[in-house]
Scaffold this motif. Structure first.
Motif, PDB file in Angstrom:
ATOM      1  N   ARG A  49      46.919  85.495  15.403  1.00 30.46           N
ATOM      2  CA  ARG A  49      47.386  86.875  15.418  1.00 30.46           C
ATOM      3  C   ARG A  49      48.020  87.140  16.778  1.00 30.46           C
ATOM      4  O   ARG A  49      47.419  86.893  17.822  1.00 30.46           O
ATOM      5  N   GLU A 101      49.704  89.477  19.871  1.00 23.43           N
ATOM      6  CA  GLU A 101      49.176  90.655  20.571  1.00 23.43           C
ATOM      7  C   GLU A 101      49.541  91.964  19.873  1.00 23.43           C
ATOM      8  O   GLU A 101      48.791  92.925  19.909  1.00 23.43           O
ATOM      9  N   ASP A 102      50.703  91.987  19.213  1.00 25.20           N
ATOM     10  CA  ASP A 102      51.133  93.213  18.524  1.00 25.20           C
ATOM     11  C   ASP A 102      50.558  93.327  17.113  1.00 25.20           C
ATOM     12  O   ASP A 102      50.900  94.230  16.366  1.00 25.20           O
ATOM     13  N   GLY A 103      49.687  92.385  16.732  1.00 33.75           N
ATOM     14  CA  GLY A 103      49.042  92.453  15.421  1.00 33.75           C
ATOM     15  C   GLY A 103      49.717  91.634  14.341  1.00 33.75           C
ATOM     16  O   GLY A 103      49.154  91.451  13.267  1.00 33.75           O
ATOM     17  N   ARG A 104      50.936  91.170  14.591  1.00 35.52           N
ATOM     18  CA  ARG A 104      51.606  90.348  13.586  1.00 35.52           C
ATOM     19  C   ARG A 104      50.971  88.967  13.514  1.00 35.52           C
ATOM     20  O   ARG A 104      50.323  88.516  14.458  1.00 35.52           O
TER      21      ARG A 104
END
Length: 76
Positions: free
Chosen positions: A54, A56-59
């Motif tokens: 995952r 850092e931006d959640g993607r």
């Protein structure tokens, strides 16, 4: 869409958009172990789970086995 001709050492092979097809295989009708290996190969997952992470931006990011010829090592 780029279709590369197969290498001479590998008959009945094709490479298209990052995928390869190797059709130069044969199983004897009574080769149960060979049939099981072929079925396991066809049923395996399309992605290696240990390469998923995952960002850092959640993607979701996937680490490629080899860098792409034209760019980054990760896709997400």
């Amino acid at each position: 869409m780029e279709l590369r001709p197969p290498q001479r050492k590998q008959p009945r092979c094709a490479f298209l958009e990052g995928f390869s097809l190797h059709a130069h295989t044969h199983l004897h009708a009574n080769d149960r172990q060979g049939l099981e290996r072929r079925c396991r190969y066809g049923a395996r997952g399309a992605l290696a789970l240990e390469r998923l992470s995952r960002a850092e931006d959640g993607r979701i990011a996937y680490r490629m086995k080899r860098p792409l010829p034209d760019g980054p090592e990760r896709s997400g």
